[in-house]
Structures are given as structure tokens and as C-alpha cells.
Design a protein around this motif. Structure first.
Motif, short mmCIF file in Angstrom:
data_model
loop_
_atom_site.label_atom_id
_atom_site.label_comp_id
_atom_site.label_asym_id
_atom_site.label_seq_id
_atom_site.Cartn_x
_atom_site.Cartn_y
_atom_site.Cartn_z
N LEU A 276 0.87 -1.18 0.00
CA LEU A 276 0.00 0.00 0.00
C LEU A 276 0.90 1.23 0.00
CD1 LEU A 276 -2.63 -1.24 2.60
CD2 LEU A 276 -2.78 -1.33 0.11
N ASN A 277 1.16 1.77 -1.20
CA ASN A 277 2.13 2.85 -1.37
C ASN A 277 1.83 4.07 -0.51
OD1 ASN A 277 3.53 1.40 -3.34
ND2 ASN A 277 2.14 2.09 -4.94
N VAL B 14 -6.82 -2.16 6.49
CA VAL B 14 -7.03 -1.67 5.13
C VAL B 14 -6.97 -2.83 4.14
CG1 VAL B 14 -6.14 -0.16 3.30
CG2 VAL B 14 -6.21 0.66 5.66
N ASN B 15 -5.99 -3.71 4.30
CA ASN B 15 -5.91 -4.88 3.42
C ASN B 15 -7.17 -5.74 3.52
OD1 ASN B 15 -3.52 -4.89 1.82
ND2 ASN B 15 -2.33 -5.17 3.68
N ASN B 16 -7.70 -5.87 4.72
CA ASN B 16 -8.94 -6.62 4.93
C ASN B 16 -10.10 -5.95 4.18
OD1 ASN B 16 -10.70 -8.56 5.96
ND2 ASN B 16 -11.02 -7.44 7.86
N TYR C 285 2.61 3.66 8.44
CA TYR C 285 1.52 3.51 9.42
C TYR C 285 1.68 2.17 10.14
CZ TYR C 285 -1.02 7.63 7.86
OH TYR C 285 -1.38 8.93 7.59
N PRO C 286 1.12 2.05 11.35
CA PRO C 286 1.25 0.80 12.11
C PRO C 286 0.65 -0.40 11.36
CG PRO C 286 0.31 2.54 13.47
CD PRO C 286 0.38 3.07 12.08
N SER C 287 1.22 -1.56 11.61
CA SER C 287 0.80 -2.77 10.90
C SER C 287 -0.67 -3.12 11.13
CB SER C 287 1.70 -3.95 11.27
OG SER C 287 1.63 -4.20 12.66
#
Length: 170
Positions: free
Chosen positions: A4-5, A18-20, A10-12
């Protein structure tokens, strides 16, 4: 899981969320629910007036701004969302400084709060050149939700990178 460019640094746990959302195709729905409409500030004259209204409210004593414009040459891929420039020109034996703000064209159809975040960011550079603590304090003074709006703007850019523009002509 993709890179995610716009969310690097940002924290994991936020990246995982966001990936979810991306996997479930719910990022666009989230953004449209939070920001249902783009703004109607389409002309450069209207953009100039909008930015000047913010400047006059919070930075009244700062030097004047000569120009505010949308700029299609600003590429968000290069981590630029807006630009502030200081141009010195000689008129006779006097040196005149002109300050300009340029906003990436991608924000021509973005929600108003995100346009305000970009405007506040560029206006803060009038007083603070570097991205330091004083700079971010000034941004938060002009827009108390600055950090959340910056994150949401990064979510919007991520969504645009995945599927193209969300907001179009109003």
C-alpha cells in the motif's frame, strides 16, 4: 497482501485493516459512506477564494498568496499532493516574492474535507517550511481533524490506485 504505497509508515494493525477492507471490496463503500460527495470548487478562481478564506481566518498576518491553482503535472505517485512555491522576481531595484499554491488535479473531485486538508497543509508551509512539530501543530490548529483527514486522503488515493476515481463531476 499487496504493498500500500500511500500507507507506508503507518502501524501494521492499520495496514492489516485496510488490506482486509480491500479483500472484502469494502474500502470504496467506507469512503462513500464517510464522504458521500465531492466538492463543487471546480474553477481556479473558486479554489483561490476557498484557500484565501482559510488563510484569512488563521494566517492573517502571513504574506499574500499570488496564485492558487489545480495542477495536472503534480503526480501523487511522487508523494506530492500539493505544492507551495516561493518565486522571487526583480522589479527595478526591488525584489518581489510571490507565493503560489498548486493542488493536484486528483483533488478537483475529492470530498471538501480532503481538499481542506491539502489547503491547510500547503498554507502551513507559509510559516513552517519543514514537516516538523510546529508545522503539524499549525495544521491541527487550522483543521483539528487534520491527521484523520490525511489518513482518509491516503485511503482515497489507495482506492483510486486500485479502481480509478470514485468522485466525478458534480
Amino acid at each position: 497482501m499487496q504493498t500500500l504505497n500511500y500507507l507506508q509508515g503507518y502501524p501494521s494493525h492499520l495496514i492489516d485493516q485496510v488490506n482486509n477492507m480491500i479483500e472484502k471490496n469494502s474500502l470504496k463503500k467506507y469512503l462513500l459512506k464517510k464522504y458521500p460527495h465531492g466538492h463543487d470548487i471546480q474553477s481556479e478562481k473558486a479554489l483561490y477564494q476557498y484557500v484565501m478564506d482559510i488563510k484569512n481566518e488563521y494566517l492573517r498576518q502571513s504574506p499574500p498568496i499570488s496564485k492558487v491553482a489545480y495542477d495536472s503535472k503534480i503526480h501523487v505517485v511522487n508523494h506530492a499532493l500539493g505544492m507551495h512555491t516561493f518565486i522571487s522576481r526583480q522589479h527595478g531595484n526591488k525584489l518581489q516574492a510571490r507565493k503560489e499554491i498548486r493542488v493536484a488535479t486528483v483533488f478537483k473531485h475529492a470530498p471538501l474535507p480532503l481538499l481542506k486538508m491539502i489547503a491547510v497543509h500547503e498554507l502551513a508551509h507559509i510559516r513552517e517550511k519543514e514537516h516538523n512539530k510546529a508545522f503539524y501543530q499549525l495544521c491541527c490548529h487550522m483543521e483539528p481533524e487534520y491527521h484523520q483527514l490525511e489518513f482518509d486522503m491516503r485511503l482515497l488515493l489507495t482506492q483510486i490506485e486500485l479502481d480509478g476515481p470514485i468522485y466525478t463531476d458534480n
